[in-house]
Design an enzyme around this catalytic site. Structure first.
Site, PDB file in Angstrom:
ATOM      1  N   GLN A   3      50.732  66.804  38.053  1.00 28.66           N
ATOM      2  CA  GLN A   3      50.372  65.457  38.476  1.00 28.66           C
ATOM      3  C   GLN A   3      49.215  64.922  37.659  1.00 28.66           C
ATOM      4  O   GLN A   3      48.357  65.693  37.216  1.00 28.66           O
ATOM      5  CB  GLN A   3      49.966  65.484  39.943  1.00 28.66           C
ATOM      6  CG  GLN A   3      50.845  64.612  40.779  1.00 28.66           C
ATOM      7  CD  GLN A   3      50.413  64.568  42.215  1.00 28.66           C
ATOM      8  OE1 GLN A   3      49.696  65.435  42.692  1.00 28.66           O
ATOM      9  NE2 GLN A   3      50.864  63.548  42.912  1.00 28.66           N
ATOM     10  N   GLY A   4      49.171  63.632  37.440  1.00 33.42           N
ATOM     11  CA  GLY A   4      48.069  63.011  36.728  1.00 33.42           C
ATOM     12  C   GLY A   4      47.732  61.668  37.338  1.00 33.42           C
ATOM     13  O   GLY A   4      47.945  60.609  36.733  1.00 33.42           O
ATOM     14  N   SER A  55      44.719  61.267  40.087  1.00 31.61           N
ATOM     15  CA  SER A  55      43.293  61.134  40.403  1.00 31.61           C
ATOM     16  C   SER A  55      42.431  61.121  39.144  1.00 31.61           C
ATOM     17  O   SER A  55      42.776  61.723  38.131  1.00 31.61           O
ATOM     18  CB  SER A  55      42.833  62.305  41.265  1.00 31.61           C
ATOM     19  OG  SER A  55      43.439  62.255  42.518  1.00 31.61           O
ATOM     20  N   SER A 103      47.350  69.004  39.531  1.00 38.52           N
ATOM     21  CA  SER A 103      47.918  70.302  39.933  1.00 38.52           C
ATOM     22  C   SER A 103      48.808  70.838  38.822  1.00 38.52           C
ATOM     23  O   SER A 103      49.656  70.127  38.301  1.00 38.52           O
ATOM     24  CB  SER A 103      48.762  70.151  41.201  1.00 38.52           C
ATOM     25  OG  SER A 103      48.141  69.292  42.101  1.00 38.52           O
ATOM     26  N   GLU A 134      62.681  60.347  50.849  1.00 33.11           N
ATOM     27  CA  GLU A 134      61.953  61.435  51.504  1.00 33.11           C
ATOM     28  C   GLU A 134      62.374  61.543  52.974  1.00 33.11           C
ATOM     29  O   GLU A 134      62.356  60.564  53.698  1.00 33.11           O
ATOM     30  CB  GLU A 134      60.458  61.146  51.412  1.00 33.11           C
ATOM     31  CG  GLU A 134      59.579  62.151  52.102  1.00 33.11           C
ATOM     32  CD  GLU A 134      59.752  63.551  51.550  1.00 33.11           C
ATOM     33  OE1 GLU A 134      60.217  64.399  52.310  1.00 33.11           O
ATOM     34  OE2 GLU A 134      59.438  63.780  50.363  1.00 33.11           O
ATOM     35  N   GLU A 160      40.345  60.827  56.306  1.00 32.75           N
ATOM     36  CA  GLU A 160      39.711  59.588  56.789  1.00 32.75           C
ATOM     37  C   GLU A 160      40.480  58.360  56.281  1.00 32.75           C
ATOM     38  O   GLU A 160      40.729  57.413  57.037  1.00 32.75           O
ATOM     39  CB  GLU A 160      38.249  59.529  56.336  1.00 32.75           C
ATOM     40  CG  GLU A 160      37.340  60.540  57.031  1.00 32.75           C
ATOM     41  CD  GLU A 160      37.570  61.985  56.594  1.00 32.75           C
ATOM     42  OE1 GLU A 160      38.071  62.205  55.465  1.00 32.75           O
ATOM     43  OE2 GLU A 160      37.262  62.902  57.379  1.00 32.75           O
TER      44      GLU A 160
END
Lengths: 373, 334
Positions: A122-123, A125, A157, A240, A355
């Site tokens: 993944q890329g 964040s 990841s 999904e 949150e």
């Protein structure tokens, strides 16, 4: 489908019995890559790959009840965690390509993912774009038929062992927030990419920082259209069913049962019974969600289940340390409860903090007014 | 019909059952000390509410515990007297004792029933002033007594808990009884259902208030602190509702793990009801603390229902006694 659900379950059970690897996966590095690819290849050859994917793309497109039966048996057989190096390809990049990719992109990439030939990472964040993903700044400028990418990603990841990356970047330099982004397939062997693994509080490094220095990516690698990346990223969830995480949830129930079996101390029994009941409720919620999703859109209920799972996983991990103590062999072992406990702290951070998830649920499910964060 | 959850047909059917509830049982009625839900006893019997899951030949409606659980969740929302649960359980108890004649009379609304929980000292009766029969719940099951047989009745409270509570001695010689094995899951399911309804009603109340109540110039629902409470509340409701439906379907299908599922439903619903009723008061602020607001009525009823179930601690202990299909050597259903 002529096969009954019971027959399907029996067939899954006996295949898993014969094929689940004897040893668990190495925690990190090239060995974890080889392990994950070999397991995926074995599932593919046995006819058990892409169970949730549409048939048009080589998937099995199982009914929700079959998916539930498969993942129950999968957890029962203690098969390798579905939250491994294949996770991004099978559950994120693959579904995104199916939803938004060109015919060429699908034909090239989907079989490789399903047959266990490639690892995706993944890329999304960035150091300054965590929960606030839309503030990301890694740039891709169009030059001829290429994008020239400069910037940095973090918490990527499996980047150290990945072949391809799903890369979300800002391709319109004048844009802000959700506009002007593109979702791009980035080959990890492209010149200009530097990967630096991140050691976590749990020990092994499954995350990495990735630096891009004039990395040239063909425009044909854009998925879902230039400057349309936010929509592409959101489309991932279009088919999904929430079943991908069922095996993880069932493993969690099994861990609660192991704790109950190991513990006769009345003092923690109340905690354990709450965990037991909540794990049962998580299962009930997930099956309800999966069944509903087969007949129509299910809205944001999936985000409630994810948050519920994340917090339950933390409570279970914490209870296991309370029960066994920090020096117990099952805590200190390589795949032990100590690792699970420390790793569980990521559950309420990764993929949007608990949150921020709560804000989103309050606004989208309950219709409460948006406020400052 | 789904093998895991209530079907669309079942949900629709129950919708039609509950239409009269708002008119007959507005929550505001509980603010009037003289009100009693027993005024609507015969009407409830005529609707068939006491015998939803009993077969037609036994005088019931011939549906399943799934519809019954869904209906009792609505009863929880409307804070309907636990006496209505007593009627359903008393009819089952009579039927299990082979006393079909008595079951028929209860189902027909001829004999109003109240509920009580056995305690160390005797029994605690709830809303029993208009009843002719009393169904006593204990860890061993249910026992049905005529109210004349109950000695040493003393009023404990009528105002603090917003329902009449009495203490009394446990009588001997029940006219009907059922073992925990035969009726325990039914008791737990109906209490879990009502607590689920309470959790859902207080969520809706809190969210509605958070949208209209303004402080600092904006709706309080725009504050993260309020949002996060509301999210916890809605997740509690989702968990309790789905667990209720899942366990009721398991019970209706006589699945080997249905007692485990129902025991889980009770623990989940009890905690959901306590959390949600408490946070609903908090979100309503000073208004939530006032007697005229409905918020406290839900909290108090949650305590009464928990007491009837024997207490949360006992519910957890009961769950401990069951086996999960995820335990060692256990087989999955299906």
């Amino acid at each position: 489908m002529s096969e009954s659900l019971d027959d399907f379950r029996a067939r899954a059970r006996s295949w898993l019995q014969e094929n689940v690897p004897e040893h668990g996966s190495p925690m990190e590095g090239p060995e974890s890559r080889e392990y994950a690819l070999a397991w995926q290849k074995r599932q593919f050859e046995g006819g058990w790959a892409g169970l949730t994917w549409p048939q048009a793309y080589g998937g099995k497109e199982l009914s929700v009840l079959q998916q539930i039966a498969w993942f129950e048996e999968y957890a029962r057989a203690k098969a390798p965690s579905t939250h491994n190096a294949l996770f991004v390809g099978m559950n994120h990049a693959g579904p995104t390509l199916i939803a938004c990719g060109t015919d060429e992109q699908k034909a090239f990439h989907l079989p490789k993912i399903m047959q266990g030939e490639v690892i995706w990472c993944q890329g999304f964040s960035e150091p300054n774009a965590g929960s606030d993903l839309a503030s990301l700044r890694t740039k891709g400028l169009v030059e001829g038929d290429e994008l020239v990418v400069n910037g940095q990603k973090i918490w990527s990841s499996y980047a150290d062992i990945g072949d391809y990356q799903e890369l979300l970047i800002r391709t319109d330099p004048a844009s802000s927030r959700h506009h002007g982004l593109s979702w791009v397939i980035c080959a990890m062997d492209t010149p200009g990419i530097t990967v630096r693994p991140i050691k976590t509080m749990a020990g092994p490094a499954k995350y990495a920082e990735v630096f891009y220095d004039n990395v040239r990516i063909p425009l044909s690698n854009i998925v879902g259209g230039l400057n349309n990346g936010w929509k592409t990223a959101m489309a991932t969830l279009s088919f999904e069913r929430g079943t991908a995480s069922l095996a993880l949830q069932i493993s969690l129930s099994q861990r609660v049962e192991e704790l109950i079996a190991a513990n006769d101390d009345a003092g923690v029994s109340d905690t354990l019974m709450d965990l037991r009941a909540d794990a049962a409720a998580l299962r009930a919620m997930s099956y309800q969600f999966a069944i509903k999703s087969e007949t129509g859109p299910v809205g944001s209920e999936g985000s409630m289940i994810r948050l519920y799972f994340a917090e339950l996983a933390k409570r279970v991990a914490s209870a296991s340390i309370d029960i066994f103590g920090i020096g117990a062999p099952q805590v200190l072992a390589e795949h032990g409860l100590g690792f699970d406990y420390f790793d569980s702290y990521s559950e309420t951070i990764a993929g949007g903090t608990a949150e921020i998830q709560r804000n989103i649920i309050a606004e989208r499910v309950l219709g409460l007014p948006r406020g400052s964060r | 019909m789904s093998i895991f959850h209530a079907s669309a047909e079942q949900l629709e059917l129950v919708e039609s059952f509950v239409r009269p509830l708002e008119e007959l049982f507005p929550v505001a009625r509980l603010h009037r000390a003289e009100h009693t839900d027993y005024d609507n006893w015969v009407t409830a019997a005529e609707f068939g509410w006491f015998g939803i899951s009993l077969p037609e030949e036994a005088g019931g409606i011939g549906l399943s515990v799934v519809e019954e659980a869904l209906l009792f969740a609505q009863f929880g929302r409307h804070l309907i007297s636990p006496g209505f649960m007593a009627a359903s359980l008393a009819a089952k108890t009579a039927s299990l004792s082979g006393n079909d004649e008595l079951a028929q009379k209860i189902l027909g609304g001829e004999i109003p029933v109240a509920i009580a929980r056995q305690t160390a000292a005797g029994i605690t009766l709830v809303d029993a002033e208009n009843a002719k029969l009393c169904l006593v719940i204990s860890a061993e099951g249910t026992k049905l007594f005529p109210v004349e047989a109950i000695q040493q009745r003393a009023l404990l409270d009528r105002t603090q808990w917003s329902i009449a509570l009495e203490s009394a001695a446990l009588p001997g010689n029940p006219i009907a009884q059922a073992s925990e094995e035969d009726i325990g899951a039914s008791i737990n399911l109906l209490i879990a259902a009502q607590l689920t309804g309470i959790a859902a009603a207080t969520l809706e109340m809190a969210v509605a208030y958070a949208q209209i109540r303004q402080q600092f110039g904006v709706a309080i629902g725009s504050f993260q602190a309020i949002k996060h409470y509301c999210t916890d509340m809605v997740m509690n409701v989702q968990a309790a509702k789905d667990m209720l439906s899942f366990s009721a379907v398991a019970m209706a299908g006589n699945q080997p793990d249905h007692r485990f599922q129902v025991a889980s439903a009770l623990v989940v619903a009890t905690r959901a009801a306590f959390f949600n009723t408490g946070k609903n008061i908090q979100i309503h602020g000073g208004m939530g603390f006032s007697a005229e607001c409905d918020a406290h009525l839900f909290l108090k009823r949650a305590h009464v229902l928990e007491t009837l179930a024997g207490g949360l601690k006992a519910s957890r202990a009961a769950l401990r006694a069951e086996n999960s299909i995820f335990g060692k050597d256990a087989a999955f259903t299906g």
